[in-house]
Design a protein around this motif. Sequence first.
Motif, PDB file in Angstrom:
ATOM      1  N   PHE B 219      40.962  32.034  34.949  1.00  0.00           N
ATOM      2  CA  PHE B 219      41.659  33.008  34.122  1.00  0.00           C
ATOM      3  C   PHE B 219      42.767  32.321  33.330  1.00  0.00           C
ATOM      4  O   PHE B 219      42.959  32.563  32.144  1.00  0.00           O
ATOM      5  N   LYS B 220      43.495  31.460  33.993  1.00  0.00           N
ATOM      6  CA  LYS B 220      44.658  30.856  33.334  1.00  0.00           C
ATOM      7  C   LYS B 220      44.270  29.905  32.209  1.00  0.00           C
ATOM      8  O   LYS B 220      45.026  29.724  31.261  1.00  0.00           O
ATOM      9  N   VAL B 221      43.136  29.240  32.324  1.00  0.00           N
ATOM     10  CA  VAL B 221      42.748  28.369  31.215  1.00  0.00           C
ATOM     11  C   VAL B 221      41.964  29.136  30.159  1.00  0.00           C
ATOM     12  O   VAL B 221      41.609  28.586  29.125  1.00  0.00           O
ATOM     13  N   GLY B 222      41.701  30.405  30.435  1.00  0.00           N
ATOM     14  CA  GLY B 222      41.008  31.210  29.431  1.00  0.00           C
ATOM     15  C   GLY B 222      39.543  30.879  29.316  1.00  0.00           C
ATOM     16  O   GLY B 222      38.974  30.923  28.233  1.00  0.00           O
ATOM     17  N   ALA B 223      38.910  30.537  30.449  1.00  0.00           N
ATOM     18  CA  ALA B 223      37.489  30.227  30.390  1.00  0.00           C
ATOM     19  C   ALA B 223      36.676  31.483  30.684  1.00  0.00           C
ATOM     20  O   ALA B 223      37.153  32.409  31.335  1.00  0.00           O
ATOM     21  N   VAL B 224      35.458  31.500  30.180  1.00  0.00           N
ATOM     22  CA  VAL B 224      34.544  32.602  30.436  1.00  0.00           C
ATOM     23  C   VAL B 224      34.312  32.669  31.930  1.00  0.00           C
ATOM     24  O   VAL B 224      34.170  31.621  32.562  1.00  0.00           O
ATOM     25  N   PRO B 225      34.204  33.786  32.573  1.00  0.00           N
ATOM     26  CA  PRO B 225      34.216  35.142  32.000  1.00  0.00           C
ATOM     27  C   PRO B 225      35.602  35.786  31.998  1.00  0.00           C
ATOM     28  O   PRO B 225      35.691  36.992  31.836  1.00  0.00           O
ATOM     29  N   PHE B 226      36.642  34.999  32.146  1.00  0.00           N
ATOM     30  CA  PHE B 226      37.981  35.596  32.180  1.00  0.00           C
ATOM     31  C   PHE B 226      38.759  35.216  30.928  1.00  0.00           C
ATOM     32  O   PHE B 226      39.907  34.799  30.991  1.00  0.00           O
ATOM     33  N   ALA B 284      30.384  27.628  24.338  1.00  0.00           N
ATOM     34  CA  ALA B 284      29.478  28.332  23.424  1.00  0.00           C
ATOM     35  C   ALA B 284      30.153  29.585  22.895  1.00  0.00           C
ATOM     36  O   ALA B 284      30.186  29.832  21.684  1.00  0.00           O
ATOM     37  N   LEU B 285      30.743  30.361  23.794  1.00  0.00           N
ATOM     38  CA  LEU B 285      31.368  31.604  23.359  1.00  0.00           C
ATOM     39  C   LEU B 285      32.526  31.321  22.409  1.00  0.00           C
ATOM     40  O   LEU B 285      32.622  31.900  21.327  1.00  0.00           O
ATOM     41  N   GLY B 286      33.394  30.405  22.813  1.00  0.00           N
ATOM     42  CA  GLY B 286      34.538  30.088  21.954  1.00  0.00           C
ATOM     43  C   GLY B 286      34.093  29.648  20.575  1.00  0.00           C
ATOM     44  O   GLY B 286      34.616  30.108  19.563  1.00  0.00           O
ATOM     45  N   SER B 303      39.238  28.971  19.402  1.00  0.00           N
ATOM     46  CA  SER B 303      39.138  27.513  19.398  1.00  0.00           C
ATOM     47  C   SER B 303      39.714  26.962  20.701  1.00  0.00           C
ATOM     48  O   SER B 303      39.189  26.015  21.283  1.00  0.00           O
ATOM     49  N   SER B 304      40.803  27.611  21.166  1.00  0.00           N
ATOM     50  CA  SER B 304      41.406  27.147  22.406  1.00  0.00           C
ATOM     51  C   SER B 304      40.479  27.408  23.589  1.00  0.00           C
ATOM     52  O   SER B 304      40.413  26.612  24.528  1.00  0.00           O
ATOM     53  N   ILE B 305      39.737  28.506  23.527  1.00  0.00           N
ATOM     54  CA  ILE B 305      38.735  28.763  24.573  1.00  0.00           C
ATOM     55  C   ILE B 305      37.683  27.656  24.551  1.00  0.00           C
ATOM     56  O   ILE B 305      37.315  27.086  25.585  1.00  0.00           O
ATOM     57  N   ALA B 306      37.221  27.336  23.344  1.00  0.00           N
ATOM     58  CA  ALA B 306      36.187  26.307  23.231  1.00  0.00           C
ATOM     59  C   ALA B 306      36.701  24.964  23.757  1.00  0.00           C
ATOM     60  O   ALA B 306      35.970  24.244  24.449  1.00  0.00           O
ATOM     61  N   HIS B 307      37.948  24.660  23.433  1.00  0.00           N
ATOM     62  CA  HIS B 307      38.492  23.386  23.904  1.00  0.00           C
ATOM     63  C   HIS B 307      38.648  23.370  25.421  1.00  0.00           C
ATOM     64  O   HIS B 307      38.446  22.334  26.056  1.00  0.00           O
ATOM     65  N   ALA B 308      39.003  24.533  25.983  1.00  0.00           N
ATOM     66  CA  ALA B 308      39.076  24.597  27.446  1.00  0.00           C
ATOM     67  C   ALA B 308      37.708  24.292  28.031  1.00  0.00           C
ATOM     68  O   ALA B 308      37.584  23.587  29.036  1.00  0.00           O
TER      69      ALA B 308
END
Lengths: 491, 479
Positions: B219-226, B284-286, B303-308
């Motif tokens: 959740f804290k790094v903003g990765a799927v699914p959170f 992929a989602l990011g 973009s930050s999600i993708a980088h995470a």
Amino acid sequence: MGLPLLSLIIFTPVAGAAVLMFLRGDDTVRWTALAVTILDLALCIAMLAGFDTTTHAMQFTEKLPWVPALGINYALGIDGISALFVFLTALLGSICVLASWVAIDRKVKAFMVSLLSMQALMLGVFCALDLFLFYVFWEAMLIPMYLIIGVWGGDGRVYAAFKFFLYTLAGSVLFLVGVIVLYFNGGETFDILALTAQDLPFRVQSWLFFAFLIAFAVKVPMVPVHTWLPDAHVQAPTAGSIILAGVLLKMGAYGFLRFSLPMLPEASVYYSTLMLSLSALAIVYGGLLALAQDDLKKLVAYSSISHMGFVTMGIFALNLRGLQGGILQMFNHGVTTGALFLFVGLIYERTHTRSIADYGGLMKAAPVYTAFLALFTLSSMALPGTNSFVGELLVLSGGFAANLAVGAAAVLGALLGAAYLLGMYGKVALGPASVGVRFKIRDVNARELAATLPLAVFVLWAGLYPKPFLDIMGASVEHLLVQVHAKGSGQ
Amino acid sequence: MTAAALFQSALASLPEIVVITGACILLILGQFLRKGQTYFLVWASVAVVLIAALATLMLAGEVRPAYTGMFIADRFAVFFKLVFYIATILTFLLSRKYAEIEGIGSSEYYVLLLFALSGMMIMASATDLLSIYVGLELMVLCTYVLTGFLRRERRSNEAALKYVILGAVSTGIFLYGVSLVYGLTGTTQLDGMAAAVTVDPRDPGLLLAVVFIVAGLVFKVGAVPFHMWVPDVYEGAPTTISAFMSVGPKAAAFAVILRVFLNPLVATSNVWIIVAVIAVVTMALGSFVALVQDNFKRLLAYSSIAHAGFALFGVVAGGADGIASVMIYLLIYSLMNLGIFGIVILMRNGDFSGEVIEDYAGLAKSHPGLALLMLLYLFSLAGIPPTAGFFAKFYVLVALVERGFVMLAVIAVLLSAVAAYFYIRIVMVIYMREPERTFDPALTPLVRATLAFTAAGTIGIGLFPAWFLRLAQHSVFGG
């Protein structure tokens, strides 16, 4: 010789670009850019003068540790194959500046900076002896080229720039993974020469061959990943087209020569028939498409696809004549197609139309222009006495030796070439004067002539006396063949 | 605990003590400051961080376990703390003018950032699930408040509310995992867990506990699914806080993930498969969702999600190279992302929000220097050499291939080619469109300094990665 000549050649344009940033006035910028490119060309000529044609070893080598933890070096060096392209790049550099003299009338400084950075990166690609360094140069080129097409291009420039960027990027990222796989399979080094000496298992070679193929095929471009090329060519400013045709397309073929063949010899031999077939397809398909074009630039662009088919065919014929012909054709295509794009640009600046149907009877209005156009058209269709004749003949004889059917298809492609090129020349230069143009065209001026003459010289020089060109690459090509066949005949 | 041990513990946590003490003093001082004296606050806060940095560097020589195994000052922590310091100082520098324009007058803004920093520092040093939890909560509580700092704006309030609720849920999940671990192994120390687990690595209860802990951290790094909170919170929060959150707390969460995941507990199970799936889906989602964004801040959020996702690939790779690759990735990402956010922040002036991509049309014409900087950051985010972003990706790929995950490497590069599209699209807007309005960016000396620093980092690490790589490799824990 302690002078780091190759670094000088690469970083002269960079320094020039840095200087340009502080200059004011468009004309000052233009003259400075021209001076920088001429200086760079002079350095390249000095390099050629000191080049030893009797050896296949890398010359003018430099090596500095860059990222020691990963075995990455700043390593430069050239052999007979790269020497030709270093020279070609520098030659076209000056011509590009001349070609953009009046064609680029806004943001001149930014344009020249992009052009000079582009030149530095291209020179870097041909000089790099470290895979990581090679990749950095190879990929960084996307930035200035994207800007050159996208900022200074025609009406559809944004789309074309995007397409160019994404195609080449998607191709080269797989190459990157291939490079890393090669790194771990080849003894954790990025040294190109050390990797060349490795013996990889055939299975690994196969995978790498296709990973590399995608990257190189996009750059060449081979059918079916060629669709970015006409868009990019048509939209790019003249200098952009010259760079694209003259140097950028060579990089894919250069990749085959520098990586696929010596590092993956078994796979290269094993898949050579596939590559020859793809080349034949490109030759015929590109020719047919060119035949159907009305837009001058598109015609030359599609003819490039066909001509580059000859190059890859020569390379994958995997015999001496084929390889020599292929490499010579790379050089020739740079000169001839570069010149054709220059000429399309010149006429477009005057008339603002590229449609062949709008032209006619140009010979009376601009005799010098049409005379040179005739020379380059004839060179493009490989008439004896011009540079391409020598190259194409070598490729065909190599191609026939490798595969009869493919050779036959290539001959058909050569015929097609005569058809669309003569047709184009006839409609543009001969016949009655067209309504649209009305003889108001100025002939070439001194500056344009200065850009044209060197190219014309090379067309005739390589056509009438090709020995110096074949000599430069001779030792390196023979060595390359030894490398491929010594290890590659196992399959 | 003897006095000597206490002294040793206090010494090991000296930087945290400095920051917390400094924050407390500033909290009190802030009440006596008149409006318009924010300069003092900015420089005082920067000074606090610099003192902490000095203390960190002085202690960097050796490994210092402290507080009976709950805390450790090792080179791994030092590396992350340096990233946090950079992120926090740059956020301070960016905030001055922005706070003035947005009417953020209160001194708590800077104090809260300092407290968030101390939370992040504790996370980087924590070697016990409970101390991780303390650091985590200290950090996120501050960011909840900072997100809602634009009190007059509904968007900001909404974002804060959303963030608090979702964050609380994720914290609950994390705590539940911790309690399971404690119930099953009788310890919350990471080392203790590892020892307990070697007896029976396939205890399903423990795996369940790991899944919960994973969920809380992910959740804290903003990765799927959170990841759902990320775009809304980034969009609603003050841009300076979005910039900070995309860098600091994310790096802190990664520090914890590395410590927890690359611990024998996880190494013996097959959790890496879960992480690999999360990494692929996140990237992929990011990448794909960012393609259709018109709002710059939302785009940067995706973009930050993708980088995470990309950094998670480094976690999947594991081993010394994998850990080092994540570390250097986060360092580089911090620089380039703060750079690009810096430009978004300085565009906020007058009626310019700088939040819509259209706002940047033709920027190259009026502000060629700024445009060039954006070009640099965007190409770096896209991973094109010779920028640092390329090296960050390259080294993660090296770690992946080294472990034999060639397919994952291929997926990662293909998705990053997709992601390149939207960065290049912004370059297109900047360079290939005509300006619609005249630009009047809030370009103060502090902002200039920030941009110069991030640009130097983005180019410098790209051209000379060797030193930074060595630093990261030397800072890997346990090695």
